[in-house]
Write a protein that holds these residues in place. Structure first.
Motif, PDB file in Angstrom:
ATOM      1  N   ILE A 130       1.522   5.016   6.795  1.00 50.13           N
ATOM      2  CA  ILE A 130       1.947   6.415   6.721  1.00 50.13           C
ATOM      3  C   ILE A 130       3.442   6.525   6.967  1.00 50.13           C
ATOM      4  N   ALA A 131       3.933   5.850   8.005  1.00 48.68           N
ATOM      5  CA  ALA A 131       5.364   5.892   8.328  1.00 48.68           C
ATOM      6  C   ALA A 131       6.197   5.329   7.178  1.00 48.68           C
ATOM      7  N   SER A 132       5.780   4.207   6.625  1.00 50.03           N
ATOM      8  CA  SER A 132       6.514   3.584   5.523  1.00 50.03           C
ATOM      9  C   SER A 132       6.484   4.457   4.274  1.00 50.03           C
ATOM     10  N   THR A 133       5.358   5.106   4.034  1.00 51.71           N
ATOM     11  CA  THR A 133       5.237   5.990   2.875  1.00 51.71           C
ATOM     12  C   THR A 133       6.206   7.155   2.966  1.00 51.71           C
ATOM     13  N   VAL A 134       6.280   7.754   4.150  1.00 47.52           N
ATOM     14  CA  VAL A 134       7.147   8.920   4.345  1.00 47.52           C
ATOM     15  C   VAL A 134       8.619   8.561   4.146  1.00 47.52           C
ATOM     16  N   THR A 158      13.275   0.738 -10.700  1.00 43.64           N
ATOM     17  CA  THR A 158      14.313   0.778  -9.667  1.00 43.64           C
ATOM     18  C   THR A 158      13.816   1.507  -8.432  1.00 43.64           C
ATOM     19  N   GLY A 159      13.203   2.662  -8.630  1.00 39.02           N
ATOM     20  CA  GLY A 159      12.669   3.421  -7.509  1.00 39.02           C
ATOM     21  C   GLY A 159      11.595   2.666  -6.759  1.00 39.02           C
ATOM     22  N   ALA A 160      10.728   1.982  -7.493  1.00 38.30           N
ATOM     23  CA  ALA A 160       9.649   1.223  -6.864  1.00 38.30           C
ATOM     24  C   ALA A 160      10.189   0.080  -6.007  1.00 38.30           C
ATOM     25  N   LEU A 161      11.172  -0.636  -6.525  1.00 42.71           N
ATOM     26  CA  LEU A 161      11.737  -1.761  -5.778  1.00 42.71           C
ATOM     27  C   LEU A 161      12.495  -1.295  -4.532  1.00 42.71           C
ATOM     28  N   LEU A 162      13.256  -0.217  -4.682  1.00 43.85           N
ATOM     29  CA  LEU A 162      13.969   0.333  -3.523  1.00 43.85           C
ATOM     30  C   LEU A 162      12.984   0.846  -2.476  1.00 43.85           C
ATOM     31  N   SER A 163      11.912   1.475  -2.927  1.00 40.76           N
ATOM     32  CA  SER A 163      10.894   1.989  -2.004  1.00 40.76           C
ATOM     33  C   SER A 163      10.202   0.849  -1.272  1.00 40.76           C
ATOM     34  N   ILE A 182       0.843  -1.207   0.000  1.00 42.41           N
ATOM     35  CA  ILE A 182       0.000   0.000   0.000  1.00 42.41           C
ATOM     36  C   ILE A 182       0.872   1.249   0.000  1.00 42.41           C
ATOM     37  N   ALA A 183       1.930   1.240   0.808  1.00 40.92           N
ATOM     38  CA  ALA A 183       2.850   2.379   0.848  1.00 40.92           C
ATOM     39  C   ALA A 183       3.491   2.594  -0.517  1.00 40.92           C
ATOM     40  N   LEU A 184       3.850   1.508  -1.192  1.00 40.37           N
ATOM     41  CA  LEU A 184       4.461   1.605  -2.511  1.00 40.37           C
ATOM     42  C   LEU A 184       3.505   2.237  -3.524  1.00 40.37           C
ATOM     43  N   LEU A 185       2.247   1.833  -3.492  1.00 36.15           N
ATOM     44  CA  LEU A 185       1.261   2.391  -4.418  1.00 36.15           C
ATOM     45  C   LEU A 185       1.109   3.901  -4.208  1.00 36.15           C
ATOM     46  N   ILE A 186       1.057   4.302  -2.940  1.00 35.65           N
ATOM     47  CA  ILE A 186       0.923   5.734  -2.626  1.00 35.65           C
ATOM     48  C   ILE A 186       2.174   6.486  -3.058  1.00 35.65           C
ATOM     49  N   VAL A 187       3.326   5.925  -2.700  1.00 43.52           N
ATOM     50  CA  VAL A 187       4.600   6.567  -3.022  1.00 43.52           C
ATOM     51  C   VAL A 187       4.797   6.671  -4.531  1.00 43.52           C
ATOM     52  N   LEU A 210       2.487   9.582  -5.858  1.00 40.19           N
ATOM     53  CA  LEU A 210       2.859  10.911  -5.368  1.00 40.19           C
ATOM     54  C   LEU A 210       4.279  11.303  -5.796  1.00 40.19           C
ATOM     55  N   ALA A 211       5.220  10.385  -5.646  1.00 41.35           N
ATOM     56  CA  ALA A 211       6.613  10.703  -5.966  1.00 41.35           C
ATOM     57  C   ALA A 211       6.808  10.878  -7.470  1.00 41.35           C
ATOM     58  N   THR A 212       6.112  10.072  -8.266  1.00 42.26           N
ATOM     59  CA  THR A 212       6.228  10.206  -9.721  1.00 42.26           C
ATOM     60  C   THR A 212       5.672  11.548 -10.178  1.00 42.26           C
TER      61      THR A 212
END
Length: 227
Positions: free
Chosen positions: A103-107, A157-162, A26-31, A34-36
């Protein structure tokens, strides 16, 4: 691994694993969204104060987890603006729930996705995007059909690292979500509890699980980069 698990019940081992995967996904989907979006905007826009905004976006990468956790409590806790609003609307609290862990993982995972996505977008030749617009594509079509495909490696790469960062988050998660077995106990907090109680079998099982997941993520990134 099999030998370790032979002395464990399925529920003991899988509950923190499944919760960690749920939180991280879930954090990955949000990140990712938003990050993209933020990376795309920052890569193609110049404005006064841009350096300050980018520094703030990257700040969770270097802040101690306890500081991140403290700030999240100030924002999402019962005395925080969002926490107070949530309590008024829904009659509950965000703290010490599994979505506080999200929320913590997303941040903490956001900077990794942002940095990777921005690097990918900057590597896309602006002339190619302009050519697509000249041919009649609007900004959204150009982004979806031109920019994203050309930035695939960076985005993956960003998704896997996140994801790896989210699944291993401990400090901020412990502060805002707690360590409640079956409710908010993720693998990192479960490892901490198992170690404190001397249950080395459980601790090793979860440690190996996280190492395997992280290893596979990093190996995929290396293979992708060299292909």
């Amino acid at each position: 691994m099999v030998l370790l698990l032979s002395n464990l019940t399925t529920e003991q081992f899988t509950t923190p694993v499944l919760l960690s995967l749920q939180v991280a996904i879930i954090a990955l989907l949000i990140v990712f969204v938003l990050a993209t979006a933020a990376a795309r905007f920052m890569a193609r826009t110049e404005f006064r104060g841009k350096v300050i905004i980018e520094t703030l976006l990257m700040l969770p990468l270097v802040l101690p987890p306890t500081v991140v956790g403290f700030l999240l409590i100030m924002i999402f806790g019962n005395n925080g603006f969002i926490g107070d609003l949530y309590e008024t609307l829904f009659g509950g609290t965000i703290m010490f729930t599994w979505y506080a862990a999200v929320i913590a993982s997303t941040v903490v995972a956001f900077p990794l996705m942002y940095q990777s996505a921005k690097a990918g977008f900057l590597n896309v030749d602006a002339d190619i995007e302009n050519a697509a617009k000249v041919d009649g594509a609007n900004s959204l079509q150009t982004f979806i059909k031109v920019t994203l495909p050309l930035s695939t490696t960076a985005l993956v790469t960003g998704a896997l690292l996140s994801f790896a960062r989210a699944i291993g988050e401990f400090g901020a998660t412990l502060m805002v979500a707690g360590n409640i077995p079956g409710r908010t106990q993720t693998m990192p907090t479960a490892i901490y509890t198992a170690l404190q109680s001397g249950n080395m079998t459980l601790a090793w099982a979860w440690v190996i699980t996280i190492i395997v997941i992280s290893f596979l993520m990093l190996m995929f990134i290396r293979v992708k980069a060299n292909s």
